[in-house]
Design a protein around this motif. Structure first.
Motif, PDB file in Angstrom:
ATOM      1  N   ARG A  57      44.651 -92.929  33.188  1.00 52.55           N
ATOM      2  CA  ARG A  57      44.098 -93.595  34.384  1.00 52.55           C
ATOM      3  C   ARG A  57      43.068 -92.704  35.070  1.00 52.55           C
ATOM      4  NH1 ARG A  57      49.732 -95.538  35.181  1.00 52.55           N
ATOM      5  NH2 ARG A  57      49.673 -97.767  34.700  1.00 52.55           N
ATOM      6  N   ARG A  58      43.397 -91.424  35.187  1.00 54.04           N
ATOM      7  CA  ARG A  58      42.491 -90.484  35.862  1.00 54.04           C
ATOM      8  C   ARG A  58      41.205 -90.270  35.066  1.00 54.04           C
ATOM      9  NH1 ARG A  58      45.425 -87.632  40.060  1.00 54.04           N
ATOM     10  NH2 ARG A  58      43.693 -86.201  40.266  1.00 54.04           N
ATOM     11  N   ALA A  59      41.300 -90.459  33.727  1.00 55.07           N
ATOM     12  CA  ALA A  59      40.125 -90.270  32.865  1.00 55.07           C
ATOM     13  C   ALA A  59      39.237 -91.517  32.837  1.00 55.07           C
ATOM     14  CB  ALA A  59      40.574 -89.920  31.455  1.00 55.07           C
ATOM     15  N   GLY A  60      39.678 -92.582  33.526  1.00 55.42           N
ATOM     16  CA  GLY A  60      38.823 -93.772  33.623  1.00 55.42           C
ATOM     17  C   GLY A  60      39.228 -94.944  32.748  1.00 55.42           C
ATOM     18  N   PRO A  62      40.769 -98.327  32.135  1.00 60.51           N
ATOM     19  CA  PRO A  62      41.076 -99.379  33.128  1.00 60.51           C
ATOM     20  C   PRO A  62      42.491 -99.947  32.995  1.00 60.51           C
ATOM     21  CG  PRO A  62      39.702-100.282  31.407  1.00 60.51           C
ATOM     22  CD  PRO A  62      39.874 -98.816  31.087  1.00 60.51           C
ATOM     23  N   LEU A  63      43.467 -99.072  33.045  1.00 59.02           N
ATOM     24  CA  LEU A  63      44.870 -99.464  32.916  1.00 59.02           C
ATOM     25  C   LEU A  63      45.437 -99.686  34.314  1.00 59.02           C
ATOM     26  CD1 LEU A  63      47.288 -99.752  30.906  1.00 59.02           C
ATOM     27  CD2 LEU A  63      47.772 -97.365  31.373  1.00 59.02           C
ATOM     28  N   ARG A  64      45.706-100.942  34.640  1.00 57.94           N
ATOM     29  CA  ARG A  64      46.157-101.275  35.997  1.00 57.94           C
ATOM     30  C   ARG A  64      47.549-100.719  36.283  1.00 57.94           C
ATOM     31  NH1 ARG A  64      43.179-104.168  38.942  1.00 57.94           N
ATOM     32  NH2 ARG A  64      41.469-105.392  38.141  1.00 57.94           N
ATOM     33  N   PRO A  65      47.820-100.402  37.554  1.00 59.68           N
ATOM     34  CA  PRO A  65      49.164 -99.931  37.914  1.00 59.68           C
ATOM     35  C   PRO A  65      50.183-101.058  37.702  1.00 59.68           C
ATOM     36  CG  PRO A  65      47.603 -99.615  39.721  1.00 59.68           C
ATOM     37  CD  PRO A  65      46.907-100.409  38.686  1.00 59.68           C
ATOM     38  N   PRO A  66      51.456-100.734  37.511  1.00 62.01           N
ATOM     39  CA  PRO A  66      52.454-101.788  37.282  1.00 62.01           C
ATOM     40  C   PRO A  66      52.574-102.714  38.491  1.00 62.01           C
ATOM     41  CG  PRO A  66      53.509 -99.640  37.472  1.00 62.01           C
ATOM     42  CD  PRO A  66      52.032 -99.403  37.468  1.00 62.01           C
ATOM     43  N   ALA A  67      52.918-103.980  38.231  1.00 63.49           N
ATOM     44  CA  ALA A  67      53.052-104.974  39.301  1.00 63.49           C
ATOM     45  C   ALA A  67      54.324-104.711  40.104  1.00 63.49           C
ATOM     46  CB  ALA A  67      53.092-106.367  38.705  1.00 63.49           C
ATOM     47  N   TYR A  81      47.022 -94.495  42.738  1.00 61.54           N
ATOM     48  CA  TYR A  81      46.183 -93.344  43.100  1.00 61.54           C
ATOM     49  C   TYR A  81      45.383 -92.876  41.875  1.00 61.54           C
ATOM     50  CZ  TYR A  81      44.867 -88.800  45.031  1.00 61.54           C
ATOM     51  OH  TYR A  81      44.152 -87.712  45.482  1.00 61.54           O
ATOM     52  N   ALA A  82      46.082 -92.722  40.748  1.00 58.80           N
ATOM     53  CA  ALA A  82      45.431 -92.247  39.521  1.00 58.80           C
ATOM     54  C   ALA A  82      44.364 -93.242  39.056  1.00 58.80           C
ATOM     55  CB  ALA A  82      46.472 -92.040  38.425  1.00 58.80           C
ATOM     56  N   TYR A  83      44.686 -94.533  39.153  1.00 53.90           N
ATOM     57  CA  TYR A  83      43.764 -95.595  38.731  1.00 53.90           C
ATOM     58  C   TYR A  83      42.492 -95.556  39.581  1.00 53.90           C
ATOM     59  CZ  TYR A  83      41.977-100.340  37.893  1.00 53.90           C
ATOM     60  OH  TYR A  83      41.186-101.415  37.583  1.00 53.90           O
ATOM     61  N   GLU A  84      42.677 -95.443  40.909  1.00 50.98           N
ATOM     62  CA  GLU A  84      41.524 -95.406  41.812  1.00 50.98           C
ATOM     63  C   GLU A  84      40.676 -94.154  41.586  1.00 50.98           C
ATOM     64  OE1 GLU A  84      43.213 -95.855  45.702  1.00 50.98           O
ATOM     65  OE2 GLU A  84      43.479 -98.025  45.455  1.00 50.98           O
ATOM     66  N   ALA A  85      41.336 -93.048  41.307  1.00 49.98           N
ATOM     67  CA  ALA A  85      40.621 -91.795  41.034  1.00 49.98           C
ATOM     68  C   ALA A  85      39.759 -91.950  39.785  1.00 49.98           C
ATOM     69  CB  ALA A  85      41.609 -90.651  40.850  1.00 49.98           C
ATOM     70  N   GLY A  86      40.317 -92.581  38.759  1.00 49.69           N
ATOM     71  CA  GLY A  86      39.599 -92.778  37.498  1.00 49.69           C
ATOM     72  C   GLY A  86      38.454 -93.760  37.603  1.00 49.69           C
ATOM     73  N   GLN A  87      38.613 -94.745  38.490  1.00 52.65           N
ATOM     74  CA  GLN A  87      37.568 -95.760  38.661  1.00 52.65           C
ATOM     75  C   GLN A  87      36.504 -95.324  39.673  1.00 52.65           C
ATOM     76  OE1 GLN A  87      37.563 -98.519  36.582  1.00 52.65           O
ATOM     77  NE2 GLN A  87      39.283 -97.392  35.718  1.00 52.65           N
ATOM     78  N   GLY A  88      36.656 -94.113  40.213  1.00 56.08           N
ATOM     79  CA  GLY A  88      35.672 -93.570  41.150  1.00 56.08           C
ATOM     80  C   GLY A  88      35.765 -94.173  42.539  1.00 56.08           C
TER      81      GLY A  88
END
Length: 167
Positions: A57-60, A62-67, A81-88
């Motif tokens: 996720r941090r590397a970008g 696009p793996l969404r966080p679990p529901a 947090y990791a997802y948002e960090a990876g997506q900038g």
């Protein structure tokens, strides 16, 4: 920090049209390799997988966080947090003391959690939580994104395995 080879493999998967979970799988593989080489340990196979997914996720990827309802609130928050960090979408702060503490804690964990038996058990239990139709659909999609050469190689390998098991 993920290895450059891992990031390249994930990008190749993305270009091939494979799903985000497949792309993230490269990071999970790397994590399992690290545990097996003894660079650090993990309390369970699930922890090793979680570390790999977080890195992805941090590397970008696009793996969404679990529901909601699929994982603990704390896990979901961490994944978000990791997802948002990876997506900038968020700036990450370096926290050397926390990073060092995590590394030290992981070094004290057992290495057997990345053994063949442990991972096999984890895979079986994960598959048993999914319906037969969901597993089948995933297999069909995997076959589609493999390409002709990949399908041929997989068929040959399956034939060899069947022949070996018949003996």
């Amino acid at each position: 920090m993920p290895e450059r080879r891992t990031v390249q493999k994930a990008r190749r998967d993305k270009r091939a049209g494979k799903s985000p979970t497949t792309q993230a799988g490269e990071f999970v593989h790397e994590e399992i390799r690290k545990v097996r080489r003894g660079q650090h340990g993990a309390r369970s196979p699930q922890q090793a997988i979680a570390i790999g997914l977080s890195k992805a996720r941090r590397a970008g990827v696009p793996l969404r966080p679990p529901a909601k309802g699929k994982a603990k609130a704390r896990t979901r928050k961490s994944a978000k947090y990791a997802y948002e960090a990876g997506q900038g979408k968020r700036k990450t702060r370096r926290r050397p003391r926390v990073s060092r503490a995590v590394s030290q804690a992981l070094k004290r964990e057992p290495r057997g959690t990345a053994s063949r038996a442990a991972l096999s058990k984890q895979a079986r239990s994960a598959a048993s939580r999914r319906s037969a139709s969901a597993r089948s659909a995933t297999a069909r999609k995997a076959a589609k994104t493999k390409g002709a050469a990949g399908r041929s190689a997989a068929a040959k390998k399956a034939a060899r395995t069947r022949a070996r098991r018949r003996r």
